[in-house]
Structures are given as C-alpha cells and as structure tokens.
Design a protein around this motif. Structure first.
Motif, PDB file in Angstrom:
ATOM      1  N   TYR A 115     -11.215 -26.370 -10.072  1.00 51.49           N
ATOM      2  CA  TYR A 115     -10.960 -27.800  -9.961  1.00 51.49           C
ATOM      3  C   TYR A 115      -9.963 -28.031  -8.837  1.00 51.49           C
ATOM      4  CZ  TYR A 115      -6.498 -27.010 -12.298  1.00 51.49           C
ATOM      5  OH  TYR A 115      -5.250 -26.559 -12.615  1.00 51.49           O
ATOM      6  N   GLY A 116      -9.934 -29.241  -8.311  1.00 51.84           N
ATOM      7  CA  GLY A 116      -8.996 -29.592  -7.254  1.00 51.84           C
ATOM      8  C   GLY A 116      -8.190 -30.812  -7.641  1.00 51.84           C
ATOM      9  N   GLU A 117      -6.986 -30.899  -7.045  1.00 52.40           N
ATOM     10  CA  GLU A 117      -6.109 -32.048  -7.257  1.00 52.40           C
ATOM     11  C   GLU A 117      -5.059 -32.083  -6.157  1.00 52.40           C
ATOM     12  OE1 GLU A 117      -4.452 -31.308 -11.137  1.00 52.40           O
ATOM     13  OE2 GLU A 117      -3.116 -29.766 -10.397  1.00 52.40           O
ATOM     14  N   ARG A 118      -4.426 -33.236  -5.992  1.00 54.48           N
ATOM     15  CA  ARG A 118      -3.340 -33.381  -5.020  1.00 54.48           C
ATOM     16  C   ARG A 118      -2.064 -33.657  -5.795  1.00 54.48           C
ATOM     17  NH1 ARG A 118      -2.283 -34.764   0.384  1.00 54.48           N
ATOM     18  NH2 ARG A 118      -4.490 -34.861   0.921  1.00 54.48           N
ATOM     19  N   ARG A 119      -1.070 -32.807  -5.597  1.00 54.66           N
ATOM     20  CA  ARG A 119       0.234 -32.975  -6.228  1.00 54.66           C
ATOM     21  C   ARG A 119       1.305 -32.568  -5.227  1.00 54.66           C
ATOM     22  NH1 ARG A 119      -3.164 -34.554  -9.361  1.00 54.66           N
ATOM     23  NH2 ARG A 119      -3.262 -34.246 -11.601  1.00 54.66           N
ATOM     24  N   TYR A 120       2.451 -33.189  -5.329  1.00 50.35           N
ATOM     25  CA  TYR A 120       3.609 -32.807  -4.501  1.00 50.35           C
ATOM     26  C   TYR A 120       3.287 -32.815  -3.009  1.00 50.35           C
ATOM     27  CZ  TYR A 120       4.668 -31.166  -9.172  1.00 50.35           C
ATOM     28  OH  TYR A 120       4.823 -31.084 -10.526  1.00 50.35           O
ATOM     29  N   GLY A 121       2.399 -33.727  -2.600  1.00 53.49           N
ATOM     30  CA  GLY A 121       2.042 -33.821  -1.190  1.00 53.49           C
ATOM     31  C   GLY A 121       1.141 -32.708  -0.686  1.00 53.49           C
ATOM     32  N   ARG A 122       0.543 -31.927  -1.600  1.00 56.08           N
ATOM     33  CA  ARG A 122      -0.342 -30.814  -1.235  1.00 56.08           C
ATOM     34  C   ARG A 122      -1.636 -30.880  -2.031  1.00 56.08           C
ATOM     35  NH1 ARG A 122       2.323 -25.351   0.134  1.00 56.08           N
ATOM     36  NH2 ARG A 122       0.172 -24.862  -0.279  1.00 56.08           N
ATOM     37  N   VAL A 123      -2.648 -30.215  -1.527  1.00 55.73           N
ATOM     38  CA  VAL A 123      -3.917 -30.107  -2.244  1.00 55.73           C
ATOM     39  C   VAL A 123      -3.968 -28.721  -2.877  1.00 55.73           C
ATOM     40  CG1 VAL A 123      -6.422 -30.160  -2.059  1.00 55.73           C
ATOM     41  CG2 VAL A 123      -5.028 -31.654  -0.609  1.00 55.73           C
ATOM     42  N   PHE A 124      -4.272 -28.710  -4.171  1.00 55.69           N
ATOM     43  CA  PHE A 124      -4.357 -27.450  -4.907  1.00 55.69           C
ATOM     44  C   PHE A 124      -5.761 -27.262  -5.445  1.00 55.69           C
ATOM     45  CE2 PHE A 124       0.074 -28.684  -5.249  1.00 55.69           C
ATOM     46  CZ  PHE A 124       0.750 -27.488  -5.056  1.00 55.69           C
ATOM     47  N   TYR A 178     -14.277 -30.634  -0.790  1.00 59.56           N
ATOM     48  CA  TYR A 178     -13.092 -31.271  -1.363  1.00 59.56           C
ATOM     49  C   TYR A 178     -11.928 -31.235  -0.370  1.00 59.56           C
ATOM     50  CZ  TYR A 178      -9.678 -32.607  -4.930  1.00 59.56           C
ATOM     51  OH  TYR A 178      -8.709 -33.254  -5.660  1.00 59.56           O
ATOM     52  N   MET A 179     -11.731 -30.121   0.288  1.00 60.06           N
ATOM     53  CA  MET A 179     -10.661 -30.010   1.283  1.00 60.06           C
ATOM     54  C   MET A 179     -10.910 -30.957   2.452  1.00 60.06           C
ATOM     55  SD  MET A 179      -8.405 -28.171   0.061  1.00 60.06           S
ATOM     56  CE  MET A 179      -7.835 -26.671  -0.679  1.00 60.06           C
ATOM     57  N   GLU A 180     -12.166 -31.105   2.860  1.00 57.85           N
ATOM     58  CA  GLU A 180     -12.502 -32.055   3.931  1.00 57.85           C
ATOM     59  C   GLU A 180     -12.228 -33.489   3.488  1.00 57.85           C
ATOM     60  OE1 GLU A 180     -13.335 -31.552   7.216  1.00 57.85           O
ATOM     61  OE2 GLU A 180     -12.760 -29.499   6.697  1.00 57.85           O
ATOM     62  N   LEU A 181     -12.587 -33.821   2.257  1.00 52.70           N
ATOM     63  CA  LEU A 181     -12.313 -35.161   1.736  1.00 52.70           C
ATOM     64  C   LEU A 181     -10.819 -35.452   1.783  1.00 52.70           C
ATOM     65  CD1 LEU A 181     -13.175 -37.796   0.268  1.00 52.70           C
ATOM     66  CD2 LEU A 181     -12.802 -36.536  -1.876  1.00 52.70           C
ATOM     67  N   GLN A 182     -10.018 -34.485   1.400  1.00 52.76           N
ATOM     68  CA  GLN A 182      -8.562 -34.687   1.355  1.00 52.76           C
ATOM     69  C   GLN A 182      -7.968 -34.920   2.745  1.00 52.76           C
ATOM     70  OE1 GLN A 182      -6.663 -35.276  -1.141  1.00 52.76           O
ATOM     71  NE2 GLN A 182      -7.703 -34.477  -2.940  1.00 52.76           N
TER      72      GLN A 182
END
Length: 191
Positions: A161-170, A130-134
């Motif tokens: 779970y993963g998501e992107r918010r506020y310009g960051r990946v969480f 997931y981090m690589e995809l982002q």
C-alpha cells in the motif's frame, strides 16, 4: 462481489453527457497533470469507447475524481487515474484480494480491492504509477491505497500500500487479509 469483469454498460445520454462535462471541467482545471494533451482528442477516444466511459463513471461514482495523467503516443492511449486527494471514499474498508478476504474467519469486509477493480473495469495502481501520481500533487495524506502487488510478495501473504506522511511518500506492506476504514485503492484506466 465476484472478480468477473464489468458487464458491457451503455450510459444513458444524459449521464454520458454529464460525465463528459465533469471530466472536461476537471481536465481544464488541472492542466499541469497533462501538458500537451488536447481535450477534444481525449473526448473523441472516450466517445468511441462506451465501456471505458462506463468504467470512468464508476471511478467518478465511487469518489475517484479521475483525470488524464498521461498519453502514450504509441499506441495512442490516454491514461486516467483517480486524482481524489484521499483514497476514493466509495472503495475503502476492503482486503487486498479474494484470497486475503477468504482467509479472514471473522469480520470480513464486503469485498476486496482486486475484485472491485475488475468489476469496475479498471486496473489497480502499481507502485510506479503511484509514485508518478505523487509527483502531480499530494495524495493520501490521511488515507492509504492498496497497490498492485508483485507475485513474489503476494505469494508470501503480503500486499503493498502507499501513503503520504511527514512530507514523504511511503510504500508499506500488510497481510492481504487486513483492511482499514481509511484504506482503499486507486484505479487506472487506459483509453
């Protein structure tokens, strides 16, 4: 839906050809995802693997927009992942796994992410994947995706779970029994 692997499905010639054309068009439109990879070689591998084509068809049908994001030269494997901007629409509102699903006494969703992935013939994306995809774009800005969860977390009742918010990946956690209208999962397929 049971967690049994997808049955061997052979796509009809027209469906197969349309899928290959759609995949080639997406591949050509996003060359930054797979620098140095040649479509003709990917296509040859796909044509030799009808079960993988069927899994890609399911990824496509459920809104995943699969694309090649890597090539492992040894053992010559191409890696496809769901590259839709948001978690695939046809795979949302699911608990993490069967154990989480069974623990719900009320308002059970139709299925769970792990069983659905197995039925499709794909793996769920790991945290590292997931981090690589982002790194390839901005994904899940309005949605979130269940991630394959390490046993030590899952044994305690949680799931990642993963998501992107506020310009960051969480990467966050919930109980594996939870589900949300905007949470699904992204698949990984190695061909």
């Amino acid at each position: 839906m049971q967690g049994a692997p997808a049955a061997k499905i052979i796509l009809a010639p027209k469906v197969r050809e349309q899928l290959l054309n759609d995949l080639e068009e997406r591949f050509a439109g996003h060359m930054s995802r797979h620098k140095g990879v040649v479509w003709a070689k990917v296509r040859a591998k796909l044509e030799a693997s009808p079960d993988k084509l069927a899994a890609l068809r399911e990824m496509e049908r459920t809104g995943g927009e699969p694309d090649v994001v890597g090539h492992d030269k040894k053992p010559d494997v191409y890696v496809f992942v769901d590259c839709s901007a948001e978690t695939p629409e046809g795979r949302v509102s699911v608990c993490y796994d069967r154990k989480g699903w069974e623990s719900r006494k009320e308002h059970r969703p139709k299925t769970n992410a792990m069983d659905m992935a197995a039925a499709m013939g794909v793996e769920m994306m790991t945290e590292d994947e997931y981090m690589e995809l982002q790194k390839l774009g901005e994904f899940d800005r309005k949605t979130s995706s269940w991630l394959k969860t390490p046993a030590q977390v899952r044994d305690l009742g949680g799931a990642l779970y993963g998501e992107r918010r506020y310009g960051r990946v969480f990467v966050g956690h919930n109980g594996a029994q939870s589900y949300y209208a905007v949470r699904g999962f992204r698949g990984v397929l190695k061909v």
